[in-house]
Design an enzyme around this catalytic site. Structure first.
Site, PDB file in Angstrom:
ATOM      1  N   HIS A   1       0.840  -1.197   0.000  1.00  0.00           N
ATOM      2  CA  HIS A   1       0.000   0.000   0.000  1.00  0.00           C
ATOM      3  C   HIS A   1       0.876   1.248   0.000  1.00  0.00           C
ATOM      4  CE1 HIS A   1      -3.092  -2.893   1.292  1.00  0.00           C
ATOM      5  NE2 HIS A   1      -3.954  -2.026   0.806  1.00  0.00           N
TER       6      HIS A   1
ATOM      7  N   LYS B   1      -0.309   4.827   4.639  1.00  0.00           N
ATOM      8  CA  LYS B   1      -1.188   3.890   5.343  1.00  0.00           C
ATOM      9  C   LYS B   1      -0.649   3.630   6.744  1.00  0.00           C
ATOM     10  CE  LYS B   1      -3.617  -0.522   4.855  1.00  0.00           C
ATOM     11  NZ  LYS B   1      -4.923   0.123   5.172  1.00  0.00           N
TER      12      LYS B   1
END
Length: 239
Positions: A131, A135
């Site tokens: 990600h 995040k």
């Protein structure tokens, strides 16, 4: 129908708002953030979509229960106690909760469960997720859902190994879980079933965050007029 988006200040919340306003199904599309929520929610809303933060759960559940409004939860990072709160609240109102609103990812959950149920102890299993560099949680909620799906297929809970460093020979039956963070990666998940002579890889890559927004809106339409209980995306997809 009238929609309230909780967490409108976030990136996904804004995408949900933009897509909903392009869809004639929704008459009213409004959004609030945590400080505004208690004063803004009213009986005029037919469903609430939450993409905010675990700290907001108490207020969201309380107000949706009081107003008898169905709730779609896309927020991740809840504690076990909070997950139990959601389960209890679903006895009063319909709640659809998913760690990933992508239709493709929810198909992946089913595929890895089926694969694990067939291969069982014949393979080593490794899960890799990637990600963007902003995040906050790792592993991702979707990676945790993948592991739960695998274990459902296996029929048992396995030991989880988060990354490897130093002398760490692989233990029989463990599930490896690895997180990558960098750049603007929307979301990538890969499950490896590795045998001695061959391997199977099942993967999903999201190209744009709007895929999560679109899935959340489909979930909101699905949960309207449903009976109180806890729903999953799998229920919507008939998986």
């Amino acid at each position: 129908m009238n929609l309230l988006i909780y967490g409108i200040g976030g990136h996904i919340g804004k995408l949900i708002e933009d897509l909903a306003k392009e869809d004639s199904f929704w008459n009213i599309v409004e959004g609030v953030n945590s400080k505004e929520f208690e004063d803004s929610i009213s009986n005029k809303y037919d469903v609430v979509i939450d993409f905010s933060h675990p700290s907001a759960l108490d207020n969201i559940l309380k107000l949706c229960e009081e107003k008898n409004i169905p709730l779609v939860i896309g927020t991740t990072g809840y504690s076990e106690e909070q997950l139990e709160q959601i389960k209890l609240a679903s006895n009063k109102i319909p709640i659809l909760k998913s760690t990933n609103m992508s239709l493709g990812m929810n198909l992946l959950f089913t595929l890895v469960e089926q694969t694990a149920s067939i291969l069982k102890d014949k393979v080593d299993i490794e899960v890799i997720e990637a990600h963007h560099n902003h995040k906050k949680d790792a592993p991702s909620g979707s990676a945790k859902s993948i592991v739960k799906s695998i274990e459902k297929g296996l029929g048992e809970v396995r030991k989880h190994k988060y990354g490897r460093v130093g002398e760490c020979s692989r233990q029989r039956g463990e599930i490896g879980i690895h997180a990558i963070r960098g750049g603007n990666i929307v979301g990538e998940h890969e499950v490896n079933f590795i045998g001695d002579l061959e391997a199977i890889k099942i993967s999903h890559e999201a190209y744009d965050r709007s895929v999560f927004a679109q899935g959340a809106l489909e979930a909101a339409k699905f949960i309207l007029n449903k009976e109180p209980r806890l729903y999953r995306m799998k229920d919507m997809l008939n998986l």
